[in-house]
Design an enzyme around this catalytic site. Structure first.
Site, PDB file in Angstrom:
ATOM      1  N   GLY A   1      12.955   7.700 -74.519  1.00 17.89           N
ATOM      2  CA  GLY A   1      11.548   7.462 -74.830  1.00 17.89           C
ATOM      3  C   GLY A   1      11.425   6.452 -75.975  1.00 17.89           C
TER       4      GLY A   1
ATOM      5  N   SER B   1      19.534   5.675 -74.432  1.00 15.73           N
ATOM      6  CA  SER B   1      18.395   4.921 -74.931  1.00 15.73           C
ATOM      7  C   SER B   1      17.918   5.538 -76.251  1.00 15.73           C
ATOM      8  CB  SER B   1      17.311   4.869 -73.856  1.00 15.73           C
ATOM      9  OG  SER B   1      16.309   3.933 -74.175  1.00 15.73           O
ATOM     10  N   TRP B   2      16.650   5.952 -76.352  1.00 13.51           N
ATOM     11  CA  TRP B   2      16.222   6.653 -77.560  1.00 13.51           C
ATOM     12  C   TRP B   2      17.051   7.915 -77.769  1.00 13.51           C
ATOM     13  CZ3 TRP B   2      14.443   7.421 -82.127  1.00 13.51           C
ATOM     14  CH2 TRP B   2      14.019   8.696 -82.526  1.00 13.51           C
TER      15      TRP B   2
ATOM     16  N   ASP C   1      21.246  -5.022 -69.278  1.00 16.24           N
ATOM     17  CA  ASP C   1      20.186  -4.193 -69.862  1.00 16.24           C
ATOM     18  C   ASP C   1      19.209  -5.085 -70.613  1.00 16.24           C
ATOM     19  OD1 ASP C   1      18.628  -2.327 -71.229  1.00 16.24           O
ATOM     20  OD2 ASP C   1      20.310  -0.996 -71.629  1.00 16.24           O
TER      21      ASP C   1
ATOM     22  N   HIS D   1      19.252  -0.912 -67.513  1.00 17.43           N
ATOM     23  CA  HIS D   1      19.042   0.189 -68.457  1.00 17.43           C
ATOM     24  C   HIS D   1      19.107   1.564 -67.801  1.00 17.43           C
ATOM     25  CE1 HIS D   1      17.850   1.735 -72.329  1.00 17.43           C
ATOM     26  NE2 HIS D   1      16.865   2.424 -71.802  1.00 17.43           N
TER      27      HIS D   1
END
Length: 314
Positions: free
Chosen positions: A40, A107-108, A261, A289
């Site tokens: 996120g 990711s986050w 990505d 990604h």
């Protein structure tokens, strides 16, 4: 890919500040414990992420972070920062009576995994990071502004919502704009943001269907949480990741990143690898990604398999 296992435990954990976290456990109750951190910020946990773990070997723990998914209050921004989330992860570990666990994030979720592991190294068996994100000004500029060449038409539609002077500096404008927008103006901002993210991840001509009804309301809550974090550079100091990565020296750390990505730059993975002695870096050719691209998914499955074998769960 294996079918994700169903959860055998679902509960709400009160973490204070009027926040209650939705937590799920799946896989083998006596297996190798792993905390799987969603991305996120704001996205919420996904059952599909369980397919990266052998359900016969792993005790899989997932939760919706503050303001996300089925945690309450949904979209809540008060008492919601990286420090709060790091404390929440540790509270979940203690609540479940787990001594040490593998920390897995993309990711986050990789940002949060690195921050948590550096703060609680003694609670970690190892770390797997996919699609490394720093939350830095450079990350935001690359995402909102530098990718314009990849999907110019989609970017133009997003930029058209900004004042003329901000259209080449969306990284500075958009998160703050969404946080301060009137309710009637939130949907166009969120829809254009989603379309831009879709174009970067899936290609400039990839189909995109704007959400409506309840799905739109959920998306607005999600992207307001994301805007809250991005506006504050994820509540992390510039260059925070260097000390965090160095703190994990000689802990088993695997770093995976797609060479194509466009949401999180592969240079981030290279930088963490260089700062973390003993870490393993794997750049996955042709992958973007998404963790579900076949080559990336296979690499993640292999990384968790290898870790389980090394930990004696073979």
């Amino acid at each position: 890919m294996a079918t994700p296992p169903d959860p055998w435990s679902v509960f709400a954990l009160d973490v204070g500040d009027d926040h209650r976290l939705h937590v799920e456990q799946s896989g083998a109750p006596d297996g190798l414990p792993v905390i799987c951190l969603h991305g996120g910020p704001g996205s919420g946990m996904a059952a599909a992420h369980r397919q990266f773990f052998d359900a016969a070997r792993y005790h899989i723990i997932q939760f919706d972070q503050r303001g996300c998914g089925r945690s309450t209050p949904r979209g809540g921004l008060a008492h919601n920062s990286t420090a709060h989330l790091v404390a929440d992860i540790e509270r979940i570990r203690q609540h479940l009576g787990i001594d040490r666990w593998l920390v897995f994030g993309g990711s986050w979720g990789a940002t949060l995994a690195l921050a948590y592991a550096a703060a609680h190294r003694g609670a970690c068996l190892g770390v797997i990071l996919r699609g490394m994100f720093f939350g830095s000004a450079d990350d935001l500029r690359r995402f909102f502004d530098d990718g314009q060449r990849h999907a110019p038409a989609v970017h133009t539609r997003l930029a058209a919502l900004a004042p003329p002077g901000a259209r080449t500096r969306l990284a500075n404008w958009l998160p703050a704009a969404l946080l301060t927008a009137r309710p009637a103006d939130q949907a166009p901002l969120v829809t254009a943001w989603m379309a831009w993210e879709n174009a970067l991840d899936s290609g400039p001509t990839a189909p995109f269907t704007p959400p409506t009804g309840d799905a739109l309301a959920a998306a607005i809550d999600k992207y307001r949480v994301q805007a809250h974090y991005l506006h504050h550079h994820c509540f992390l100091a510039e260059g925070w990741w260097r000390d965090a990565a160095a703190a994990l020296a000689d802990l088993p750390v695997a770093i995976l990143h797609g060479t194509q990505d466009r949401i999180c730059h592969p240079d981030n993975a290279r930088a963490v690898h260089a700062a973390c002695p003993g870490s393993r870096l794997q750049l996955i050719d042709g992958c973007g990604h998404s963790p579900f691209a076949p080559a990336m998914a296979a690499a993640l499955v292999e990384a968790t398999r290898r870790f389980a074998v090394d930990m004696g769960f073979g």
